[in-house]
Design an enzyme around this catalytic site. Structure first.
Site, PDB file in Angstrom:
ATOM      1  N   LYS A 145       0.832  -1.203   0.000  1.00 27.03           N
ATOM      2  CA  LYS A 145       0.000   0.000   0.000  1.00 27.03           C
ATOM      3  C   LYS A 145       0.867   1.254   0.000  1.00 27.03           C
ATOM      4  O   LYS A 145       0.546   2.250  -0.661  1.00 27.03           O
ATOM      5  CB  LYS A 145      -0.913  -0.012   1.219  1.00 27.03           C
ATOM      6  CG  LYS A 145      -1.731   1.264   1.394  1.00 27.03           C
ATOM      7  CD  LYS A 145      -2.643   1.182   2.603  1.00 27.03           C
ATOM      8  CE  LYS A 145      -3.432   2.481   2.780  1.00 27.03           C
ATOM      9  NZ  LYS A 145      -4.430   2.394   3.867  1.00 27.03           N
ATOM     10  N   HIS A 296      -8.557 -33.023 -35.377  1.00 25.56           N
ATOM     11  CA  HIS A 296      -9.499 -32.000 -34.922  1.00 25.56           C
ATOM     12  C   HIS A 296     -10.246 -32.459 -33.664  1.00 25.56           C
ATOM     13  O   HIS A 296     -11.469 -32.369 -33.583  1.00 25.56           O
ATOM     14  CB  HIS A 296     -10.462 -31.616 -36.029  1.00 25.56           C
ATOM     15  CG  HIS A 296      -9.797 -30.936 -37.185  1.00 25.56           C
ATOM     16  ND1 HIS A 296      -8.982 -29.836 -37.035  1.00 25.56           N
ATOM     17  CD2 HIS A 296      -9.802 -31.213 -38.515  1.00 25.56           C
ATOM     18  CE1 HIS A 296      -8.523 -29.462 -38.215  1.00 25.56           C
ATOM     19  NE2 HIS A 296      -8.999 -30.282 -39.132  1.00 25.56           N
TER      20      HIS A 296
END
Length: 536
Positions: A145, A296
């Site tokens: 912070k 696929h």
């Protein structure tokens, strides 16, 4: 970021507070800080290690005048510590001076090993609770912070770069560096909090499931899932060239990532990874020498045999056209006869095997475009299935359901013989990995025709039949698997024309009686599994 003349100043580091559970390189780092005349404060275990190593360190409890209490649960929770971390230079100077508080310019912290503790199967709840760090995260929140003035370090991999910058910046770190370190700290905090939350979410789910709190709700998935993913590698592109893609894995979980060792060939693509995953999951169903060919994300040929070369040959002839440019996966060592067959018959994108002989490797090395992958980790994936949709994520358990050969529900008048049952189980295993609507036909534990991804089931049957005819494979006396029930008897009529002698399917249609009457009419055996294998 908004400009601020104070925040853009570089503040020399005079005091550093060190409190680390993972002490990797901390002695070396502290020694370098000491050489730069930075005073070191440290918590008990860290201070003891530094002093024993000849590095001056002020023990936190001596500085605060408050000893560690509650068996070490309280170490740093003190006004002097948090005032020193949150002190705003140029604004709170009087408080620091009047209270004789050390301005902490750098915080070096990492937390108790919570994740490493709870992945141990023998970890008790009490063990887990004791590894929940309190002081460490609180200090990191405070320092991150206050990044305008304080440097917070949570990764020992940053030590070297920090020392280099201290040397060129007169013992200070730039605002940009402090900000980046704060971002890492917030991510570290989030990861720690997520792991703790996930652990307790899992406990609640397990407890509710065991206690049957809601007997009408069999869903045991947790109410919340927190996950941190780390990029493993970039893909060359996504499903299409215009899409970026990367492979991510969960950070520090008890799930072992797929162990893929690329021996040769280009980098794996997004589509390669999907096909490889399908192939490996399908292979996991079989113990016999098995070949799976994927195109696929659908199997186009699967076979088991007495040798891996024979398994490949039988899988390939199922659909040699679709096999072109596919992924071949084998659950036995790649040997000379098998690689000679592969290179003779087809172009292949990827070959994935548990190992490879020296002779086979020499042959593959001449085919530079083949990606040869060694996978020696065939364990089932314990992660959940995730699928993103517009506005959210769908999550489900993996489809790990199997059927017991001794508990088959035979619903037809004609009973299948042992060979038909064996082929039906084989077919059923393959159908799990074929896109719905899925139809799989097989004979002698090898596929002869696969119909995938059609909007109507009869069309999948037609495609499977067409594939078999195109490959000049005999469908008479073969078996058929369907991933879901037959809604109409039209598929049965076509199966009879094909010469199918046994059909395995979940059952559960409102027309089940009509379907059973149809197979009885054609003297076909039918097995109900009561398990559906939809795959979308």
């Amino acid at each position: 970021m908004q400009k601020n003349h104070l925040s853009e100043r570089n503040y020399p580091i005079r005091y550093a507070l060190l409190s680390v559970s993972d002490k990797t390189s901390i002695v070396e780092f502290a020694s370098e800080l000491n050489k730069r005349n930075i005073k070191i404060l440290a918590t008990g275990g860290t201070a003891s290690l530094l002093v024993k190593s000849g590095i001056p360190a002020i023990e936190i409890s001596h500085y605060t005048g408050s000893p560690e209490i509650l068996d070490g649960r309280i170490k740093t929770l003190h006004t002097k510590i948090y005032t020193g971390i949150l002190y705003r230079r140029g604004q709170d100077d009087n408080i620091i001076t009047n209270k004789r508080i050390f301005p902490i310019d750098m915080l070096v912290v990492n937390f108790y090993p919570f994740t490493q503790t709870v992945i141990n199967k023998n970890c008790s709840l009490e063990d887990a609770v004791e590894k929940i760090d309190i002081g460490g995260p609180t200090m990191v929140y405070a320092a991150a912070k206050n990044y305008k003035f304080v440097s917070v370090v949570v990764k020992h991999s940053d030590y070297s770069n920090i020392l280099d910058e201290l040397d060129v910046n007169s013992n200070s770190l730039s605002l940009n560096t402090r900000f980046k370190l704060a971002v890492k700290a917030f991510n570290y905090l989030a990861f720690n909090n997520n792991n703790i939350a996930n652990y307790f979410n899992d406990l609640i789910s397990s407890f509710n499931h065991t206690q049957h709190f809601n007997k009408n709700d069999q869903n045991t998935l947790p109410e919340k899932i927190n996950i941190k993913l780390v990029k493993k590698q970039n893909m060359i592109y996504g499903e299409n060239v215009h899409q970026s893609a990367a492979f991510y894995i969960p950070e520090l979980t008890n799930t072992e990532p797929l162990n893929l060792l690329k021996i040769q060939g280009k980098n794996l693509s997004y589509n390669n990874i999907i096909d490889i995953d399908t192939a490996i999951k399908c292979l996991e169903e079989f113990k016999e020498p098995t070949c799976v060919i994927i195109k696929h994300s659908n199997p186009c040929g699967v076979a088991t045999s007495d040798s891996i070369a024979a398994a490949y040959k039988r899988a390939y002839i199922t659909d040699s056209i679709s096999a072109f440019g596919g992924v071949i996966a084998l659950n036995r060592e790649l040997d000379q006869p098998t690689i000679e067959l592969i290179t003779k018959h087809q172009f292949v994108e990827v070959i994935i095997v548990p190992s490879v002989t020296d002779t086979a490797l020499k042959i593959v090395s001449k085919k530079k475009k083949i990606r040869l992958i060694i996978c020696n980790n065939w364990k089932k994936n314990s992660l959940l299935d995730f699928k993103t949709v517009n506005g959210g994520v769908l999550i489900q358990e993996h489809n790990n359901k199997t059927i017991d050969i001794n508990q088959l529900n035979i619903v037809s008048e004609r009973k299948p013989n042992k060979k038909e049952i064996k082929d039906s189980i084989f077919c059923w295993k393959v159908s799990k990995f074929v896109k719905s609507n899925a139809i799989v036909c097989a004979k002698d534990t090898a596929t002869i025709g696969i119909g995938a991804g059609q909007m109507s089931r009869i069309d999948s049957v037609k495609i499977a039949y067409m594939k078999a005819k195109n490959a000049v494979l005999e469908t008479k006396n073969s078996v058929m698997a369907s991933d879901a029930f037959f809604p109409f008897r039209d598929s049965i009529d076509l199966a009879a024309k094909m010469g199918i002698k046994c059909i395995i399917q979940p059952g559960g249609s409102i027309r089940d009686k009509e379907i059973i009457d149809a197979v009885d009419e054609y003297n076909i055996s039918m097995i109900f599994t009561k398990i559906r294998h939809f795959r979308h």
